[in-house]
Design a protein around this motif. Structure first.
Motif, PDB file in Angstrom:
ATOM      1  N   ILE A  75      -4.790  -5.339  10.709  1.00  0.00           N
ATOM      2  CA  ILE A  75      -5.156  -6.693  10.287  1.00  0.00           C
ATOM      3  C   ILE A  75      -3.908  -7.541  10.108  1.00  0.00           C
ATOM      4  CG2 ILE A  75      -6.261  -8.045   8.458  1.00  0.00           C
ATOM      5  CD1 ILE A  75      -8.120  -5.702   7.954  1.00  0.00           C
ATOM      6  N   LEU A  76      -2.862  -6.940   9.550  1.00  0.00           N
ATOM      7  CA  LEU A  76      -1.597  -7.661   9.385  1.00  0.00           C
ATOM      8  C   LEU A  76      -1.050  -8.119  10.734  1.00  0.00           C
ATOM      9  CD1 LEU A  76       1.270  -6.857   7.005  1.00  0.00           C
ATOM     10  CD2 LEU A  76       1.806  -6.910   9.428  1.00  0.00           C
ATOM     11  N   SER A  77      -1.106  -7.245  11.739  1.00  0.00           N
ATOM     12  CA  SER A  77      -0.619  -7.612  13.073  1.00  0.00           C
ATOM     13  C   SER A  77      -1.447  -8.754  13.654  1.00  0.00           C
ATOM     14  CB  SER A  77      -0.674  -6.394  13.995  1.00  0.00           C
ATOM     15  OG  SER A  77       0.109  -5.331  13.491  1.00  0.00           O
ATOM     16  N   GLN A  78      -2.773  -8.696  13.455  1.00  0.00           N
ATOM     17  CA  GLN A  78      -3.638  -9.761  13.957  1.00  0.00           C
ATOM     18  C   GLN A  78      -3.374 -11.083  13.242  1.00  0.00           C
ATOM     19  OE1 GLN A  78      -7.584  -8.165  13.437  1.00  0.00           O
ATOM     20  NE2 GLN A  78      -7.162  -6.372  14.714  1.00  0.00           N
ATOM     21  N   ALA A  79      -3.028 -11.025  11.958  1.00  0.00           N
ATOM     22  CA  ALA A  79      -2.742 -12.248  11.210  1.00  0.00           C
ATOM     23  C   ALA A  79      -1.477 -12.918  11.741  1.00  0.00           C
ATOM     24  CB  ALA A  79      -2.603 -11.927   9.718  1.00  0.00           C
ATOM     25  N   PHE A  80      -0.450 -12.132  12.031  1.00  0.00           N
ATOM     26  CA  PHE A  80       0.775 -12.713  12.582  1.00  0.00           C
ATOM     27  C   PHE A  80       0.525 -13.266  13.987  1.00  0.00           C
ATOM     28  CE2 PHE A  80       2.954 -10.828   9.060  1.00  0.00           C
ATOM     29  CZ  PHE A  80       4.146 -11.535   8.948  1.00  0.00           C
ATOM     30  N   ALA A  81      -0.327 -12.599  14.762  1.00  0.00           N
ATOM     31  CA  ALA A  81      -0.676 -13.132  16.081  1.00  0.00           C
ATOM     32  C   ALA A  81      -1.433 -14.450  15.954  1.00  0.00           C
ATOM     33  CB  ALA A  81      -1.512 -12.110  16.849  1.00  0.00           C
ATOM     34  N   PRO A 108      -8.665 -19.443  11.758  1.00  0.00           N
ATOM     35  CA  PRO A 108      -8.384 -18.090  12.298  1.00  0.00           C
ATOM     36  C   PRO A 108      -7.451 -17.282  11.402  1.00  0.00           C
ATOM     37  CG  PRO A 108      -8.239 -19.747  14.030  1.00  0.00           C
ATOM     38  CD  PRO A 108      -8.345 -20.499  12.735  1.00  0.00           C
ATOM     39  N   LEU A 109      -6.458 -17.949  10.812  1.00  0.00           N
ATOM     40  CA  LEU A 109      -5.536 -17.239   9.919  1.00  0.00           C
ATOM     41  C   LEU A 109      -6.219 -16.884   8.605  1.00  0.00           C
ATOM     42  CD1 LEU A 109      -2.684 -16.231   9.289  1.00  0.00           C
ATOM     43  CD2 LEU A 109      -2.112 -18.542   8.517  1.00  0.00           C
ATOM     44  N   ASN A 110      -7.001 -17.799   8.052  1.00  0.00           N
ATOM     45  CA  ASN A 110      -7.699 -17.527   6.789  1.00  0.00           C
ATOM     46  C   ASN A 110      -8.672 -16.362   6.922  1.00  0.00           C
ATOM     47  OD1 ASN A 110      -6.411 -19.559   5.382  1.00  0.00           O
ATOM     48  ND2 ASN A 110      -7.936 -21.100   5.907  1.00  0.00           N
ATOM     49  N   GLU A 111      -9.292 -16.227   8.076  1.00  0.00           N
ATOM     50  CA  GLU A 111     -10.244 -15.123   8.284  1.00  0.00           C
ATOM     51  C   GLU A 111      -9.540 -13.771   8.182  1.00  0.00           C
ATOM     52  OE1 GLU A 111     -12.018 -15.988  12.030  1.00  0.00           O
ATOM     53  OE2 GLU A 111     -13.502 -17.402  11.198  1.00  0.00           O
ATOM     54  N   LYS A 112      -8.335 -13.675   8.700  1.00  0.00           N
ATOM     55  CA  LYS A 112      -7.593 -12.416   8.633  1.00  0.00           C
ATOM     56  C   LYS A 112      -7.131 -12.119   7.209  1.00  0.00           C
ATOM     57  CE  LYS A 112      -8.227 -11.438  12.806  1.00  0.00           C
ATOM     58  NZ  LYS A 112      -9.172 -10.332  13.122  1.00  0.00           N
ATOM     59  N   ASN A 129      -3.023   0.856  -3.385  1.00  0.00           N
ATOM     60  CA  ASN A 129      -1.755   0.135  -3.541  1.00  0.00           C
ATOM     61  C   ASN A 129      -1.189  -0.305  -2.191  1.00  0.00           C
ATOM     62  OD1 ASN A 129      -1.622   0.315  -6.400  1.00  0.00           O
ATOM     63  ND2 ASN A 129      -0.907   2.426  -6.243  1.00  0.00           N
ATOM     64  N   HIS A 130      -1.397   0.488  -1.149  1.00  0.00           N
ATOM     65  CA  HIS A 130      -0.967   0.077   0.192  1.00  0.00           C
ATOM     66  C   HIS A 130      -1.719  -1.190   0.613  1.00  0.00           C
ATOM     67  CE1 HIS A 130      -0.160   4.414  -0.027  1.00  0.00           C
ATOM     68  NE2 HIS A 130       0.724   4.279   0.955  1.00  0.00           N
ATOM     69  N   ILE A 131      -3.050  -1.164   0.399  1.00  0.00           N
ATOM     70  CA  ILE A 131      -3.879  -2.295   0.828  1.00  0.00           C
ATOM     71  C   ILE A 131      -3.515  -3.558   0.057  1.00  0.00           C
ATOM     72  CG2 ILE A 131      -6.259  -3.142   0.954  1.00  0.00           C
ATOM     73  CD1 ILE A 131      -7.143  -0.208   1.257  1.00  0.00           C
ATOM     74  N   LYS A 132      -3.311  -3.410  -1.270  1.00  0.00           N
ATOM     75  CA  LYS A 132      -2.964  -4.580  -2.072  1.00  0.00           C
ATOM     76  C   LYS A 132      -1.587  -5.125  -1.682  1.00  0.00           C
ATOM     77  CE  LYS A 132      -4.594  -6.335  -5.156  1.00  0.00           C
ATOM     78  NZ  LYS A 132      -5.409  -7.575  -5.253  1.00  0.00           N
ATOM     79  N   ALA A 133      -0.657  -4.239  -1.388  1.00  0.00           N
ATOM     80  CA  ALA A 133       0.671  -4.704  -0.974  1.00  0.00           C
ATOM     81  C   ALA A 133       0.585  -5.509   0.315  1.00  0.00           C
ATOM     82  CB  ALA A 133       1.606  -3.513  -0.803  1.00  0.00           C
ATOM     83  N   ALA A 134      -0.218  -5.028   1.266  1.00  0.00           N
ATOM     84  CA  ALA A 134      -0.354  -5.743   2.541  1.00  0.00           C
ATOM     85  C   ALA A 134      -1.108  -7.056   2.375  1.00  0.00           C
ATOM     86  CB  ALA A 134      -1.051  -4.846   3.558  1.00  0.00           C
ATOM     87  N   THR A 139      -0.384 -13.490   2.141  1.00  0.00           N
ATOM     88  CA  THR A 139      -0.478 -14.863   1.650  1.00  0.00           C
ATOM     89  C   THR A 139       0.798 -15.647   1.941  1.00  0.00           C
ATOM     90  OG1 THR A 139       0.276 -14.160  -0.550  1.00  0.00           O
ATOM     91  CG2 THR A 139      -2.098 -14.240  -0.167  1.00  0.00           C
ATOM     92  N   ALA A 140       1.880 -14.951   2.285  1.00  0.00           N
ATOM     93  CA  ALA A 140       3.115 -15.644   2.658  1.00  0.00           C
ATOM     94  C   ALA A 140       2.922 -16.474   3.918  1.00  0.00           C
ATOM     95  CB  ALA A 140       4.252 -14.634   2.855  1.00  0.00           C
ATOM     96  N   LEU A 141       1.978 -16.087   4.774  1.00  0.00           N
ATOM     97  CA  LEU A 141       1.739 -16.835   6.007  1.00  0.00           C
ATOM     98  C   LEU A 141       1.150 -18.215   5.743  1.00  0.00           C
ATOM     99  CD1 LEU A 141       0.327 -14.034   8.352  1.00  0.00           C
ATOM    100  CD2 LEU A 141       2.649 -14.931   8.209  1.00  0.00           C
ATOM    101  N   ALA A 142       0.734 -18.465   4.504  1.00  0.00           N
ATOM    102  CA  ALA A 142       0.193 -19.777   4.158  1.00  0.00           C
ATOM    103  C   ALA A 142       1.274 -20.842   4.096  1.00  0.00           C
ATOM    104  CB  ALA A 142      -0.562 -19.707   2.829  1.00  0.00           C
ATOM    105  N   TRP A 143       2.533 -20.496   4.342  1.00  0.00           N
ATOM    106  CA  TRP A 143       3.599 -21.508   4.383  1.00  0.00           C
ATOM    107  C   TRP A 143       3.274 -22.580   5.413  1.00  0.00           C
ATOM    108  CZ3 TRP A 143       6.025 -22.909   8.801  1.00  0.00           C
ATOM    109  CH2 TRP A 143       5.962 -22.034   9.880  1.00  0.00           C
ATOM    110  N   ILE A 144       2.496 -22.218   6.429  1.00  0.00           N
ATOM    111  CA  ILE A 144       2.173 -23.155   7.499  1.00  0.00           C
ATOM    112  C   ILE A 144       1.272 -24.285   7.010  1.00  0.00           C
ATOM    113  CG2 ILE A 144       0.075 -22.006   8.327  1.00  0.00           C
ATOM    114  CD1 ILE A 144       1.042 -22.481  11.166  1.00  0.00           C
ATOM    115  N   ALA A 145       0.682 -24.119   5.818  1.00  0.00           N
ATOM    116  CA  ALA A 145      -0.198 -25.156   5.261  1.00  0.00           C
ATOM    117  C   ALA A 145       0.564 -26.153   4.402  1.00  0.00           C
ATOM    118  CB  ALA A 145      -1.315 -24.508   4.438  1.00  0.00           C
ATOM    119  N   TYR A 146       1.877 -25.994   4.299  1.00  0.00           N
ATOM    120  CA  TYR A 146       2.669 -26.914   3.472  1.00  0.00           C
ATOM    121  C   TYR A 146       2.685 -28.298   4.120  1.00  0.00           C
ATOM    122  CZ  TYR A 146       6.607 -28.893   0.891  1.00  0.00           C
ATOM    123  OH  TYR A 146       7.392 -29.690   0.126  1.00  0.00           O
TER     124      TYR A 146
END
Length: 481
Positions: A75-81, A108-112, A129-134, A139-146
């Motif tokens: 899911i992380l890879s799909q979010a960056f894509a 598309p980004l919010n869905e991921k 803990n792995h899932i929560k860390a990822a 949420t760092a990808l939300a910088w694009i909404a600035y």
């Protein structure tokens, strides 16, 4: 002065009218959507390198770990894509969309991000803990909404750093749990951190330090979306159709205004007809025998025999069956125990974990050393344990009492209100971490073995002061006279 301005405007209009329109038409040439040209931009090339190097590294290690770690890494890879696709489209968009359009643009980004967050819901898995860390890191990808200093977000670089700090709370738990057990998990955490710091942080710092930049030669959001859809169809046109002539818009608006005026006339006629009639027309006259006080079949009080009891049954919360069992020889599961004061786990070893979920008004005693203990969503729960190898965790609880009879390297209290923690002499060196926790009291043995335990309240309020270029945080101390 006014005559001079008018002459300048007329001259400007004359120059504009003298410029020939493309293709000999009266409409401007439509903007074509060319993802290939946008992909050659330096910022897009750099983001491709970020995906290939950092995201690829996280994916390789996630596949090695397997299970839910592999799923959340995908899911992380799909979010960056998805963010890459948005950056490419932004190169084709001239105008920054409004709030509603921006939400649709980022869908598309919010869905991921939502998909990753849903994996952490429900009872905890072994890889919580792995899932929560990822999910927290995404949420760092939300910088694009600035969209500016008034949008309610931090600047893009700081936003990325702050989001990773939230994710690091859970990644550190993975490091503590697997430090001496499985190197692949430790490698996954390190790769995840490098993806954001320095990976994404340095990328944003180099290309978008002030937020996303929109193209100066592109079209609108709708135009680019339509063009992208058509470009994906074989043989489809490369540019969207030009907008309809202005005459169509004006005629449609005039017809809408005329149609809206008709109901107003009709309603005026209705009100006129109502006002022309007496207000009491058609009402039935109430006689004396119809009044309640004169009716023999009605009493002025409610008798106990006639009183109808209508108690709506409280909606019972969905609670699963109580459990106290060992799953696959490595995880003790204690769930949905209500009012049981004599729960006990006697046969355990340092390789096993204990997960306590949804219990209320109960007491559990763990006899022996285990690797990790987690208390999740419990109320008025008491836990007595001997030793833990990694950590003892309390999360989403209320009114919990915990007694450590041996040693516990790490004790974590997260999102909990009311916690009484009793430590032994062997556990005085424990590292206690609190986050969103209130009313946390720690009882420690006094130097005099015959004296009572000494109570220490962990601070839950802090004062932040700006000194010498940075903030200094100190806990609030309460003293009574």
């Amino acid at each position: 002065m006014e005559e001079i301005l008018i002459k300048r405007l007329e001259a400007a209009v004359t120059r504009l009218e003298s410029i020939p329109h493309p293709q000999g038409g009266s409409q401007p040439q439509a903007v074509s959507f060319d993802p290939a040209s946008a992909s050659s931009e330096p910022s897009i090339v750099a983001f491709n390198n970020l995906i290939r190097e950092y995201v690829g590294n996280v994916s390789d290690v996630g596949n090695k770990v397997g299970g839910q770690v592999k799923d959340v890494t995908n899911i992380l890879s799909q979010a960056f894509a998805a963010q890459k696709d948005l950056l490419v489209k932004m190169k084709q968009i001239t105008e920054k969309p409004a709030a509603g359009g921006l939400t649709e643009f980022l869908r598309p980004l919010n869905e991921k991000l939502t998909e990753a967050n849903k994996m952490s819901e429900g009872p905890r898995s072994d890889f919580f803990n792995h899932i929560k860390a990822a999910s927290e890191s995404l949420t760092a990808l939300a910088w694009i909404a600035y969209t500016g200093k008034d949008c309610g977000m931090s600047m893009p670089i700081k936003h990325v750093e702050d989001c990773w700090q939230s994710a690091e709370f859970y990644s550190n738990k993975v490091l503590v749990e697997y430090k001496n057990k499985d190197a692949a998990h430790v490698e996954w955490v390190k790769a995840l951190k490098e993806l954001y710091v320095p990976g994404l942080r340095d990328y944003v710092k180099s290309h978008y330090p002030l937020g996303p930049a929109w193209s100066s030669t592109g079209g609108s959001t709708d135009t680019v979306s339509a063009a992208a859809a058509k470009s994906s169809v074989p043989g489809g046109p490369s540019a969207p159709n030009p907008p309809p002539p202005a005459s169509l818009a004006s005629s449609s608006s005039s017809s809408a205004s005329s149609s809206s005026s008709k109901p107003q006339q009709g309603m005026s006629a209705v009100f006129q007809e109502i006002s022309s009639k007496p207000v009491t027309a058609g009402l039935k006259k109430v006689t004396d025998d119809m009044k309640t006080k004169n009716r023999t079949d009605r009493a002025g009080f409610v008798s106990s025999g006639e009183k109808e009891v209508r108690k709506s049954a409280p909606s019972a919360a969905k609670v699963g069956p109580p459990k106290l069992e060992l799953v696959m020889g490595r995880k003790w599961v204690v769930e949905n125990q209500i009012g049981v004061k004599d729960l006990s786990i006697d046969d355990c070893d340092p390789k096993q974990t204990v997960y306590i979920f949804g219990c209320k008004d109960s007491v559990l005693q763990i006899k022996g050393k285990v690797n990790n203990i987690t208390v999740d969503k419990c109320t008025k729960m008491g836990v007595v344990f001997t030793d833990v190898v990694a950590a003892f965790e309390i999360v989403n609880c209320s009114g919990v009492e915990v007694q450590c009879q041996g040693a516990a390297p790490t004790i974590s209290i997260d999102n909990t209100a009311g916690c009484q923690l009793f430590l032994s002499k062997d556990s005085l060196g424990s590292s206690i971490t609190t986050a969103k926790a209130s009313e946390v009291n720690v009882m420690v043995p006094a130097q005099d073995p015959n004296a009572d335990l000494a109570e220490h309240a962990l601070p839950q309020q802090y004062i932040h002061t700006y000194q010498d270029g940075h903030f200094v945080t100190t806990p609030v101390s309460h003293s009574g006279g």
